[in-house]
Design a protein around this motif. Structure first.
Motif, short mmCIF file in Angstrom:
data_model
loop_
_atom_site.label_atom_id
_atom_site.label_comp_id
_atom_site.label_asym_id
_atom_site.label_seq_id
_atom_site.Cartn_x
_atom_site.Cartn_y
_atom_site.Cartn_z
N VAL A 1 0.84 -1.20 0.00
CA VAL A 1 0.00 0.00 0.00
C VAL A 1 0.88 1.25 0.00
O VAL A 1 2.01 1.26 0.48
CB VAL A 1 -0.98 0.03 1.19
N LYS A 2 0.32 2.25 -0.54
CA LYS A 2 1.01 3.53 -0.61
C LYS A 2 1.00 4.18 0.77
O LYS A 2 0.06 4.00 1.54
CB LYS A 2 0.25 4.42 -1.62
N ASN A 3 2.05 4.93 1.09
CA ASN A 3 2.09 5.71 2.32
C ASN A 3 1.95 4.86 3.57
O ASN A 3 1.32 5.27 4.55
CB ASN A 3 1.01 6.79 2.34
N TYR A 4 2.51 3.67 3.52
CA TYR A 4 2.43 2.84 4.72
C TYR A 4 3.35 3.44 5.78
O TYR A 4 4.50 3.78 5.48
CB TYR A 4 2.84 1.40 4.38
N PRO A 5 2.90 3.63 7.02
CA PRO A 5 3.72 4.31 8.02
C PRO A 5 5.03 3.57 8.27
O PRO A 5 5.09 2.35 8.13
CB PRO A 5 2.85 4.28 9.28
N ALA A 6 6.05 4.32 8.65
CA ALA A 6 7.34 3.71 8.98
C ALA A 6 7.88 4.33 10.26
O ALA A 6 7.79 5.53 10.47
CB ALA A 6 8.32 3.92 7.83
N ASP A 7 8.41 3.45 11.13
CA ASP A 7 9.06 3.90 12.37
C ASP A 7 10.51 3.46 12.29
O ASP A 7 10.79 2.28 12.06
CB ASP A 7 8.42 3.21 13.59
N LEU A 8 11.42 4.41 12.47
CA LEU A 8 12.83 4.07 12.42
C LEU A 8 13.48 4.43 13.75
O LEU A 8 13.32 5.55 14.23
CB LEU A 8 13.51 4.81 11.27
N TYR A 9 14.15 3.47 14.32
CA TYR A 9 14.85 3.72 15.57
C TYR A 9 16.33 3.63 15.30
O TYR A 9 16.82 2.61 14.83
CB TYR A 9 14.42 2.70 16.64
#
Ligand SMILES: *[C@@H]1O[C@H](CO)[C@@H](O)[C@H](O)[C@H]1NC(C)=O
Ligand SMILES: *[C@@H]1O[C@H](CO)[C@@H](O)[C@H](O)[C@H]1NC(C)=O
Ligand SMILES: *[C@@H]1O[C@H](CO)[C@@H](O)[C@H](O)[C@H]1NC(C)=O
Ligand SMILES: *[C@@H]1O[C@H](CO)[C@@H](O)[C@H](O)[C@H]1NC(C)=O
Ligand SMILES: *[C@@H]1O[C@H](CO)[C@@H](O)[C@H](O)[C@H]1NC(C)=O
Ligand SMILES: *[C@@H]1O[C@H](CO)[C@@H](O)[C@H](O)[C@H]1NC(C)=O
Ligand SMILES: *[C@@H]1O[C@H](CO)[C@@H](O)[C@H](O)[C@H]1NC(C)=O
Ligand SMILES: *[C@@H]1O[C@H](CO)[C@@H](O)[C@H](O)[C@H]1NC(C)=O
Length: 784
Positions: A122-130
């Motif tokens: 899907v487009k614009n799927y959220p991402a969390d980067l640590y």
């Protein structure tokens, strides 16, 4: 004539069907299943609870291949067909996996069931980067560069997915020798003028997930660089905490989660803690104090690779090991064990960090790899063409584009029926690696038949069909412990196989009761014959009393009884059909005599003649010694009243000489079978007779009436003859004497002559010649 009747054909058909059954058994696994449960555990076999007893056409088995099960009423058919239900399909623009819950029930052992599942990028799927950073001394330039590059990193990520957040944490190592050069207490600030003596720590969470770039750079700026002595770092303590402290880190529920693990050193693993006297294993829990510092660092050992791997999988976290080239190979080894992880080459000063994160993120987010939690009882296979057209077994697709939909065919195979009943309804999670979405599969492996369970359709407890000694389950009796047999009709607890073994002579024989009886509780009950006079018998019905040899249509020629295929002849009869008399009577010529005239043997009431004889009683035998001596006494007594049978033995004569004896003027051989005999009676007369046989072989004798006697001898002539002979004898003796004496004298004379000659030779000097008259010694024998 014996015609096979309908019963015969029935038996024949049963045998034929049984044969095909027995032969078919070897190849067809269905046919050897005797219970519903055993049947449905063989793929493609179906069970019929209705017992069909008719034998018309094909033999009806209760367990049969589905295609051949044409005879079962539908309500009695047990044929579990997998039932698939899609339970949950949530549609949402941020849901990548469809459907979310599927149930597959009634899946039989050995059977494969397919269903499809879609994964959408899907487009614009959220991402969390640590960003988890090693802040040991060597990373000083990295820190500065990260600070510098942070805005560009965020910018780049925002271009991929606007819903991008990031956090920051730092790690050094456990603050205990030998993992640090000196504990903080004994640090001399002069030895590290640029950094001073900051407190060494294992892990410190610095910034929770946030979208604020400034906060990020500030945090990085404010993070101190810490010196250590030991080269490998304690990063895995930090990695584990960053994964498990979900709330503190601020991982969002629906997002692609990444941890960039940036270091230029190796990492300590479980077991290394012992070097610092730390033996308690890592418990895998979150231990952050209010200052966000890991507080169990000095109590718990480093985590194992297995723990890292498990928490990464459970929390759907993709780890990017951003490491320098010199330590890359060891992280590549780790990465193999950690699903969803990857290794990227970090420049020594982290100059390439933006490009590295972007590339890795795209690689991760634009690929999908399916994994599942199936146990040993189920095999899950994935088939997909990814974005192409060739469908093949594959659980991984790479190089997708945003908006791509990957269609997976998920194939579930029930490998076995687990003994543990709860394992027959496993709940299997099927999910993409590193994505917090899951397809839950509620599977039910069908291992039992409902009709075998109390209360189920077709279950009858204590059924009359089972003689009230067992339960009827799916059309088959399950007998109580004291009964056996297909209808629990037998006492004892032998199983059907054992009982059937008793109904055949050996294991090689497949047909029970010779095919002419029913095996009932291990005993053959032989079939009845339509003709009440006929009977099948024997332990295995192998005997009967109607298939013995017949003569003229009569069993055993009517002279015996039929026993197990063999005639038992009445007294006086013998032979396979009892048609032979045992007596020699019929071999004895009419009127008496030797059996077969002594020229053959009596076999089955008739003579078998030797090679040289013939005739009904072997009476004709031209080359045999004549039998004249046999007939002579009868000729003597019957015709001449003489011989051994005559006078005082008249009874013997009558009994012995029963054949015809007639007298004729002259007898001579008239037929080739006749023989001529003669004997001389007391009167020196010759008696001639001829013996022969009539057409019945009876002896007949013809005797010459008159004996032939020699002419009388004259007495006088005999007297003279005798006297003459005597005189002649005397004369002969006289002459003989004379001859003898003459020869003697002649010899004497010759001897004397010789003696004289010798004397004369001695004194002959002048007188050479003398004669007999002058010899003084010579004496004339005749004178004296
Ligand atoms: C017996 O089975 C065969 C297949 O094996 C089938 O073709 C045939 O029709 C069957 N006969 C009957 C009477 O059901
Ligand atoms: C399941 O799908 C695979 C791949 O398309 C196919 O090869 C297999 O035959 C299917 N099995 C069943 C039982 O439909
Ligand atoms: C980092 O912090 C120091 C003071 O601690 C400050 O002087 C400097 O400007 C900061 N650098 C950045 C890039 O914010
Ligand atoms: C996925 O594949 C299955 C069978 O291969 C097909 O029935 C289904 O329509 C496909 N779904 C999509 C969304 O392409
Ligand atoms: C069966 O499996 C369940 C779950 O796996 C387990 O809790 C249970 O103890 C097992 N029962 C037996 C008898 O092994
Ligand atoms: C089965 O039924 C018979 C008569 O119908 C009864 O005598 C017997 O006790 C029953 N056995 C059980 C175990 O119920
Ligand atoms: C015949 O079968 C019985 C029962 O299966 C077995 O006990 C026995 O050993 C077998 N005998 C031979 C000769 O195979
Ligand atoms: C029949 O003849 C055989 C010899 O050929 C003899 O041994 C046997 O006793 C005879 N039987 C009778 C009943 O005469």
């Amino acid at each position: 004539m014996y015609f096979p009747d309908w019963k015969f054909w029935t038996v024949f058909c049963v045998l034929f069907a049984y044969n095909t059954y027995v032969q078919g058994n070897a190849h067809d696994p269905c046919l050897s299943a005797t219970t519903c449960v055993a049947c449905i555990r063989v793929p493609n076999c179906v069970w019929c609870s209705h017992k069909t007893t008719s034998l018309q056409g094909n033999k009806s088995h209760q367990c049969q291949l589905r295609d051949l099960m044409t005879y079962c009423p539908p309500e009695s058919l047990v044929d579990p067909i997998p039932v698939q239900n899609i339970l949950v399909v949530k549609q949402d623009e941020l849901i990548q996996l469809h459907p979310q819950r599927v149930s597959v029930t009634n899946l039989r052992q050995g059977l494969v069931h397919n269903f499809s599942m879609q994964f959408e990028v899907v487009k614009n799927y959220p991402a969390d980067l640590y960003y988890l950073m090693d802040v040991s001394h060597s990373m000083l330039d990295d820190k500065n560069n990260l600070m510098r590059l942070a805005p560009s990193l965020v910018e780049t990520m925002r271009n991929i997915t606007p819903a991008f957040q990031f956090g920051f944490g730092s790690f050094v190592n456990k603050n205990v020798i030998p993992f640090v050069e000196k504990t903080t207490a004994s640090c001399d600030p002069r030895s590290h003028p640029e950094i001073g003596c900051p407190v060494t720590y294992s892990f410190r969470h610095q910034l929770s997930m946030s979208a604020d770039v400034n906060k990020f750079t500030e945090t990085v700026n404010s993070t101190s660089i810490v010196s250590t002595f030991d080269v490998p770092e304690g990063g895995f303590d930090a990695l584990l905490q960053a994964m498990v402290c979900k709330d503190r880190i601020g991982w969002r529920e629906k997002s692609r989660r990444l941890i960039v693990f940036a270091t230029d050193a190796h990492s300590h693993l479980a077991g290394n803690g012992r070097l610092g006297g730390i033996i308690q294993p890592n418990d895998g829990l979150c231990h952050l104090d209010p200052d966000n510092t890991y507080i169990e660092a000095l109590n718990q050992d480093y985590p194992s690779l297995g723990q890292i791997s498990r928490f990464a999988k459970d929390n759907d976290i993709n780890i990017i090991f951003a490491v320098t080239n010199d330590v890359k190979s060891s992280y590549q080894e780790f990465s193999k064990f950690v699903p969803g992880s990857s290794v990227a080459n970090l420049d020594p000063d982290s100059e390439n960090i933006v490009e590295l994160v972007r590339e890795t993120y795209e690689k991760i987010s634009l690929s999908v790899e399916m994994i599942d939690t199936s146990g040993p009882e189920v095999r899950v296979r994935y088939y997909t063409a990814c974005t192409g057209t060739l469908v093949q077994e594959n659980n991984k697709c790479e190089g997708l584009k945003v908006g791509d939909i990957v269609n997976f065919t998920i194939s579930i195979e029930a490998i076995e029926c687990p003994a543990n009943v709860s394992a027959r309804t496993p709940i299997i999670q099927i999910k993409p690696v590193g994505v917090n979405e899951v397809l839950t599969l509620d599977l039910e492996i069908v291992c039992d038949c409902a009709c075998e369970k109390p209360g189920g359709p077709g279950f009858v407890a204590n059924a009359t069909e089972c003689n009230s000694s067992g339960d009827l389950k799916c059309g088959v009796c399950e007998c109580d412990s004291s009964h056996s047999g297909s209808h629990c009709e037998c006492r004892g607890n032998e199983n059907i196989v054992e009982l059937e073994t008793k109904c055949k002579p050996d294991n090689a024989t497949k047909i029970l009761c010779s095919g002419r009886g029913d095996c009932f509780c291990g005993k053959c009950q032989c079939h009845k014959r339509p003709n009440s006079m006929e009977e099948i018998s024997g332990t295995y019905c192998e005997c009967d009393d109607f298939s013995c040899d017949r003569f003229d249509g009569n069993l055993c020629a009517g002279h015996g009884s039929c026993n197990c295929g063999q005639c038992l002849c009445n007294a006086g009869w013998q032979g396979s059909d009892c048609n032979c008399k045992t007596t020699n009577e019929t071999c004895i010529p009419i009127g008496g005599g030797d059996v077969c005239s002594g020229n053959g043997v009596c076999n089955c009431g008739s003579c078998q003649c030797s090679a040289t004889s013939n005739g009904r009683y072997c009476e004709n035998c031209p080359t045999c010694p004549s039998r004249c001596d046999e007939f002579t006494p009868c000729v003597q007594c019957k015709v001449f009243q003489t011989g051994p049978y005559s006078a005082d033995n008249e009874a013997v004569c009558n009994s012995e000489c029963t054949y015809s004896i007639e007298t004729q003027e002259t007898v001579q051989v008239e037929e080739t079978s006749e023989r001529e005999c003669s004997y001389e009676n007391e009167q020196k007369c010759t008696i001639n007779f001829v013996y022969g046989f009539d057409s019945n072989g009876a002896r007949q004798v013809r005797v010459q009436q008159e004996p032939i006697c020699p002419p009388p001898i004259p007495v006088l002539a005999v007297g003279f003859g005798l006297a003459g002979a005597l005189i002649a004898l005397l004369l002969l003796a006289l002459i003989s004497y004379r001859i003898v004496t003459y020869i003697y004298d002649k010899r004497e004379y010759a001897r004397v002559l010789k003696e004289r000659e010798c004397e004369q030779f001695e004194d002959e000097t002048q007188n050479v010649k003398w004669n007999a008259g002058n010899n003084p010694l010579y004496v004339n024998p005749w004178v004296t």
